[in-house]
Design a protein around this motif. Sequence first.
Motif, PDB file in Angstrom:
ATOM      1  N   ALA A  60      10.465   4.651 -21.835  1.00  0.00           N
ATOM      2  CA  ALA A  60      11.206   5.054 -20.636  1.00  0.00           C
ATOM      3  C   ALA A  60      10.687   4.283 -19.428  1.00  0.00           C
ATOM      4  N   GLY A  61       9.364   4.095 -19.389  1.00  0.00           N
ATOM      5  CA  GLY A  61       8.792   3.320 -18.302  1.00  0.00           C
ATOM      6  C   GLY A  61       9.305   1.890 -18.305  1.00  0.00           C
ATOM      7  N   GLY A  62       9.384   1.310 -19.507  1.00  0.00           N
ATOM      8  CA  GLY A  62       9.901  -0.045 -19.620  1.00  0.00           C
ATOM      9  C   GLY A  62      11.329  -0.157 -19.130  1.00  0.00           C
ATOM     10  N   LEU A  63      12.118   0.887 -19.390  1.00  0.00           N
ATOM     11  CA  LEU A  63      13.499   0.877 -18.934  1.00  0.00           C
ATOM     12  C   LEU A  63      13.573   0.849 -17.420  1.00  0.00           C
TER      13      LEU A  63
ATOM     14  N   VAL B 243      17.112  -3.150 -25.930  1.00  0.00           N
ATOM     15  CA  VAL B 243      17.447  -1.725 -25.997  1.00  0.00           C
ATOM     16  C   VAL B 243      17.785  -1.327 -27.429  1.00  0.00           C
ATOM     17  N   ALA B 244      18.574  -2.159 -28.125  1.00  0.00           N
ATOM     18  CA  ALA B 244      18.947  -1.824 -29.504  1.00  0.00           C
ATOM     19  C   ALA B 244      17.710  -1.761 -30.396  1.00  0.00           C
ATOM     20  N   GLY B 245      16.861  -2.767 -30.291  1.00  0.00           N
ATOM     21  CA  GLY B 245      15.669  -2.805 -31.127  1.00  0.00           C
ATOM     22  C   GLY B 245      14.744  -1.625 -30.866  1.00  0.00           C
ATOM     23  N   THR B 246      14.459  -1.360 -29.593  1.00  0.00           N
ATOM     24  CA  THR B 246      13.546  -0.260 -29.282  1.00  0.00           C
ATOM     25  C   THR B 246      14.162   1.089 -29.609  1.00  0.00           C
ATOM     26  N   SER B 247      15.460   1.228 -29.404  1.00  0.00           N
ATOM     27  CA  SER B 247      16.107   2.497 -29.770  1.00  0.00           C
ATOM     28  C   SER B 247      16.006   2.731 -31.262  1.00  0.00           C
TER      29      SER B 247
END
Lengths: 474, 157, 370
Positions: free
Chosen positions: B30-33, A272-276
Amino acid sequence: MNYPIWDVGGLGAGLVVAIIAIIHVLISHVAVGGGAFLVVAEIWSRRQPDGQRVRDWLHTFATFFLVYTTVLGATTGVGIWFSVQLASAEAISLLIHQFVFAWAIEWVFFLSELTVLYLYYYGFKRNTPRMQTFLAGAYFVIAWGSLVVINGILTFMLTPGAWTIENKDIAAGFFNPGYFPALLIRTVTMFLLAGLAGFLVASRIRDEEFKGRIIQFCVKWVIPGAILVPGLGYWYFTTLPASTVTILAGGTVGVVGGTLSALTRMAILAGVAGTSLVLGTLVFAAYPKTVNTIAAISMLLVAQLGIMGAEFFREMGRKPYVIHGVLYSNGLWVKDAKDPARLNGPYLEKAKWHGGVASGTLAHGEQVFRLQCASCHTRDGYRSVVYRTRNWTAGFGSRWLGTMHDMGVMPPFQGDALDKAALVAYVLSLRGETVDPRDLLPDRQATAQGDDLDPDGSGQALPGLEVAGAEVGR
Amino acid sequence: MTDSNTTRREGDGGRRRFLGGLGLLSMAWAGGLLYPVYRYLAPTIPKDPFDAEGKAPVEGVKAEDIAQPGQGRNAGFAGGGLVVFRTPEGELRALSSKCTHAGCNVEFQGGSIHCHCHGGVYDLEGKNVSGPPPKPLTRYRVAEQGGLLYVYRPDKA
Amino acid sequence: MADHMHTVPEEALKELPPAHKALGKLGRALLARFPVWPIVDFLRNKKVPEHRHAAWYMMGGLALFFFAIQVFTGILLMVYYRPAEPWQSVQRIVMEVPYGNLMRSIHHWSANLMILTLFLHMFSAYFMKAYRAPREGTWLVGLALLGLCMAFGFSGYLLPWDDLSFFATNVGLTEMEKAPGLGPWLASLLRGGPAVTTDTIGRFYVLHVVVLPLAVLGLIGMHLLFVQIQGMSEPDSFAALPACQKKHKKFFFDYFASEIPVWLAAFALLVALSAIWPRALEAEADPFGAAPLGIKPEWYFLAQYQALKLFPGKLEYAGMALMGIVPLLCALVPFFDRAVPSDRRGTWIERAGVALLVGFVVLTVWGWIS
């Protein structure tokens, strides 16, 4: 055992080190990556049609950089020195004695990089362009050099590799299995963080067009790192010792509950941190004129959270050692722990800083707590012992101490039956129960509850029997 | 004040493509999430109902309930419904109770097994003898142990 | 309405993609059926003022973001939560369901972050005097929303039915019972009787997943509608500038673009908190057991809880009166404060606000450490 204990109230010495380190790691990586940023920016600025305006901005960046790294960075860096020596003098002693030359190099590098940086900064307007670029480059090389050296010592702690206390093979210890993955991660991360620092300083520019150009310059520093780090993290993971992987792969257990292993949670946070970071930076690239200070701070926060997560989970896997396979967190040497005579003898005869307490008293128990447990646990604060022993009965406590090492996250208990009894009595006293340690000795515990693993009948396993990986805030 | 998204300017094509790409990337993100959400909601694959020895306990009927020939009743185990009975010759049998036609639970009726939904009939070996069922009922080897009944994983045909 | 297709306005035709492109065709088709171009045009031109305090404008959207996460994770939790077996079903979510622990922890942390953001939003609106005419209605709806969100927190807290839930709810309801007049009646109605039992769960559950969501969604709709119609509130120093010096950012997409990184950071914070400090499930509630040591309500109730402790014995009624007067005064602020410029410090309204904020923080910290 060989050193006095630094008793820090509700936090514990380790947490103090952690807090300082988490702040310092962001600053130190910006300090090195920022050096490269300065070099490239120097060269880039000379190629711009409005070179003077760019250089004026670069000067603003350099001012921020100087204060941030040489003031905050140095303060927290020295803060780490103070806190780790107090938290684990035994470990620091070993590191100093093994890597004395490396430490010396570090200090030379610190001194030189500060000198070079001051020459760069205070000569900003007077030096020739070549000199400026040279000074910035020299700063970066020296700063990266300091990273190259400290990295050996830091990674040695978790993966000593072929080094043993007998062979003292310093080269093997320095260039240990974790060395190159960690070096690569840190190098890539530092460019990323330098870009984020650039965003922060650029967000203050009032001219939107100009701000847009500087933001675009910084974007290129962030994206590659944000994409590469998770993969490099996996490489680092493959070098971790087996016991560390076991701890991280175990689920969170007991009353914390949950199927998610520490590994999964770390991967989720890293992802999440990397993609954000990537997404946020791409938005900056798409709308460079709209970048404001809050948005820039937000991206730094995301990076800090990712780093904090990585550090938190790495530390979880470090248990029960401070030097893996060599030294336990509480100062007990693994080689001593393997010798039953040394492990099971009376503790007060071996420990040096117990303040001369009388054997078999509550004060005795308190010293055992301070010297063996306080390195990781507080009484009723962080990793609270009171909380973890809330269902303890006297008999259970003593028996549990004999098997706590099997959990995987705890060192073996050092001491004899009286030491155990004294510690249990002390722990019970923390929640108000007065017990005489001598009443807890095995021969007086004739009417023990048997192997009652559920003395209060609640149907729930007691905390002491949880498998490794239970990381709770308390 | 910049009018960033109303007028169409020269060179905007590249920017629009970038924005389009960014939009797609965001949707992919968002899809990955949603992956953990999917795993959270997706029904778990049922565990193998049979233990290491290929045995599974039968629930809903005890050995004494079908001690006499001609007795039988509906029961079940972790892998589904069963009809458990004793033949007139005294042999203990267990068949899947799921009718092969449309899945209703069948009923033991002494000499044969009936499905009330559409009138299907099976014999005591599970073979479909009348009505719509296209296939026989699965047969399980059944044994008694300590008053309780157990079925075994069917051997591969 | 007449039974015919509408003419798409000239201006819309200019702004839409060309008619041969898919989006252009779609846009024309929709506008011919739903004559909403005035609304689209209004939103297109929506502007946000840019000034020193503009960062605070983000707080409302951030609270909405956390609320959306709550709805989403709440629906997921409802798939496996069973009010008849509260603790067991939560244990199953946390121990067996894939990523259940994550969903539950996110739900817990997002609740806390949402309420924190709401307090920041309220206090920043207060100090920027955004409650002034014509925005009194927005302020009142906002206060109601804060209260309802705290009710969300209170009702949700009981649902896992562990030690902590049970006793914290008990403490809260006991305090409510002490209020003169309606107190005992309201507490009894909420509890479904004289004591907190599994019947209470049924009532709290319905409140938490049906009644409060409907009320909050309705009020959020009103709140947002008011803000759109009236535009963003501007500090007086900004409003006083000549028109050419007033800087604005277009909401779509310049302002929104600067909001996205903040939302990403909020999301990363949520995931970090959930990954590093997953929410624990304590032992199942035992209504006859002893309350755990140091039981206290969640942090957003701590200030009131601690404040009430300052009024022992008969003084309790004075304490409760204070608890009632403070929200009332907050609600009435728009009607007191009219003429003073919003950037001036030192008026008694500012001082009252600072006193409230400081008092709230001090009482919360005090409640935490005692």
